[in-house]
Design an enzyme around this catalytic site. Structure first.
Site, mmCIF file in Angstrom:
data_model
loop_
_atom_site.group_PDB
_atom_site.id
_atom_site.type_symbol
_atom_site.label_atom_id
_atom_site.label_comp_id
_atom_site.label_asym_id
_atom_site.label_seq_id
_atom_site.Cartn_x
_atom_site.Cartn_y
_atom_site.Cartn_z
ATOM 1 C CE LYS A 8 -4.439 -1.354 1.884
ATOM 2 N NZ LYS A 8 -5.460 -1.060 2.900
ATOM 3 C CE LYS A 53 -6.010 -8.045 -2.219
ATOM 4 N NZ LYS A 53 -5.872 -7.702 -0.791
ATOM 5 C CE LYS A 81 -12.019 -2.085 0.285
ATOM 6 N NZ LYS A 81 -12.820 -2.621 1.331
#
Ligand code: AMP
Ligand code: TRP
Length: 342
Positions: free
Chosen positions: A117, A205, A208
């Site tokens: 992230k 993956k 969202k």
């Protein structure tokens, strides 16, 4: 081995940072609905985790309702399970601070989700993003939860929760005060659905935050959109193999077969014994039909619930009260254990 003697309790959480998708449903939410009949279940909307990366305040409120509505639309009964927002129970933040002083920098340095992230520019990531898994441990242990239904990507965070619980118990000579929580990766249908990949890239993956709208099937997508996304999904020119071993090296094919298996309750081998030898021209329409059959009704219920934010707010507020009734006494005990005045 843990000698924890307390009751079995389930807790999980999802961040209100975007639309709920098929990966969230198969990896997590579907298991929530299964577990509520057997266990004391607590399902949290982790808004404090969401702000570890920037969230527009108005959107954050909307998305908090969206997650609560997704839980309920997928079969979680807020009368049975406690559905609440993390920021509504102050005990999470209180315990997180104590855990920040228990967890070691070296442990957090190993967290792969932070690396993913934060990206290359980790100097500019928030401090909250770094200490995110410590707050997650507090979410779980403030209820002394023993079992945590999550997708496979959360395994490492659960290990950290166990390490924190173990070190707290050890350092404060409080044997078995906290349980060592176990991830529940498998559901009723085994581990099918524990890791759903993007429809555009079998190596990424389903997420969202994917910039491609077509990578993800959202619970809110209507039948038309679902069918279109599956039609456009990346595949390969080969026919499907008749055995699971033949999916090796074919990540997109494996993912589409995996989705079919997870939604139908069949194993990949069973799906392939039915579709082996057929190309995607035949398989995709069957898959689209199945996804529409299982997901479109959830989407319709989701939209109905989202039209009534007052109801969702009352569910979350009542849930937060019920949750605090469990969490506050645990924090009080922790304060005593660490030597704070209580
Ligand atoms: P997140 O969307 O990262 O907040 O994840 C919420 C829950 O959904 C966690 O339990 C994740 O493990 C699970 N999850 C997220 N993405 C996937 C995926 N692509 N496949 C399976 N489970 C997922
Ligand atoms: N980290 C989890 C995710 O990204 C969300 C989460 C926060 C969570 N607190 C939790 C999951 C507690 C399970 C239990 O998916």
């Amino acid at each position: 081995m843990s000698g924890y003697q307390g009751p079995m309790r389930v807790l999980s959480g999802i961040q209100p940072s975007g639309g709920m998708h098929l990966g969230n449903y198969l990896g997590a939410i579907r298991k929530f609905a299964e577990l509520q009949h057997q266990y004391d279940c607590n399902f949290c909307v982790v808004d404090m985790h969401a702000i570890t990366v920037w969230q527009d305040p108005e959107k954050l409120r909307e998305q908090t309702f969206h997650i609560a509505a997704s839980y309920i639309a997928s079969g979680v009964d807020p009368e049975k399970a406690t559905v609440f927002h993390q920021s509504g129970v102050r005990a999470h933040a209180e315990l997180a601070w104590v855990f920040n002083c228990v967890a070691r920098l070296g442990w957090l340095d190993r967290m792969t989700q932070f690396k993913d992230k934060a990206g290359k520019n980790s100097e500019r990531a928030s401090v909250g993003l770094y200490t995110y898994p410590v707050l997650q441990a507090a979410d779980i242990l403030v209820y002394k939860a023993t079992h945590v239904p999550v997708g496979e990507d959360q395994k490492q965070h659960l290990e950290l929760s166990r390490d924190i619980a173990g070190k707290f118990n050890h350092d404060y000579n409080a044997a078995d005060f906290f349980p060592l929580p176990e991830p529940l990766i498998k559901g009723q249908f085994g581990d099918a659905g524990a890791r759903i990949m993007s429809l555009r890239d079998g190596a990424a993956k389903m997420s969202k935050s994917d910039p491609s709208e077509n990578a993800c099937i959202f619970l809110a997508d209507d039948a038309d959109k679902i069918a279109k996304k599956i039609k456009k999904a990346k595949s390969d020119p080969e026919a499907l193999p008749s055995e699971a071993a033949g999916l090796e090296g074919r990540p997109e094919a494996a993912n589409l077969v995996g989705i079919y298996a997870a939604l139908s309750g069949k194993s990949a081998a069973e799906v392939l014994s039915e579709f082996g030898g057929q190309g995607f021209g035949a398989f995709k329409p069957a898959l689209a039909e199945l996804v529409v059959e299982k997901i479109a009704p959830i989407g319709a219920e989701l939209r109905r619930l989202e039209a009534d934010p007052a109801f969702l707010q009352s569910v979350l507020e009542k849930g937060a009260e019920r949750a605090a009734a469990i969490a506050d006494p645990v924090v009080r005990e922790v304060k005593e254990i660490v030597g704070f005045l209580v």
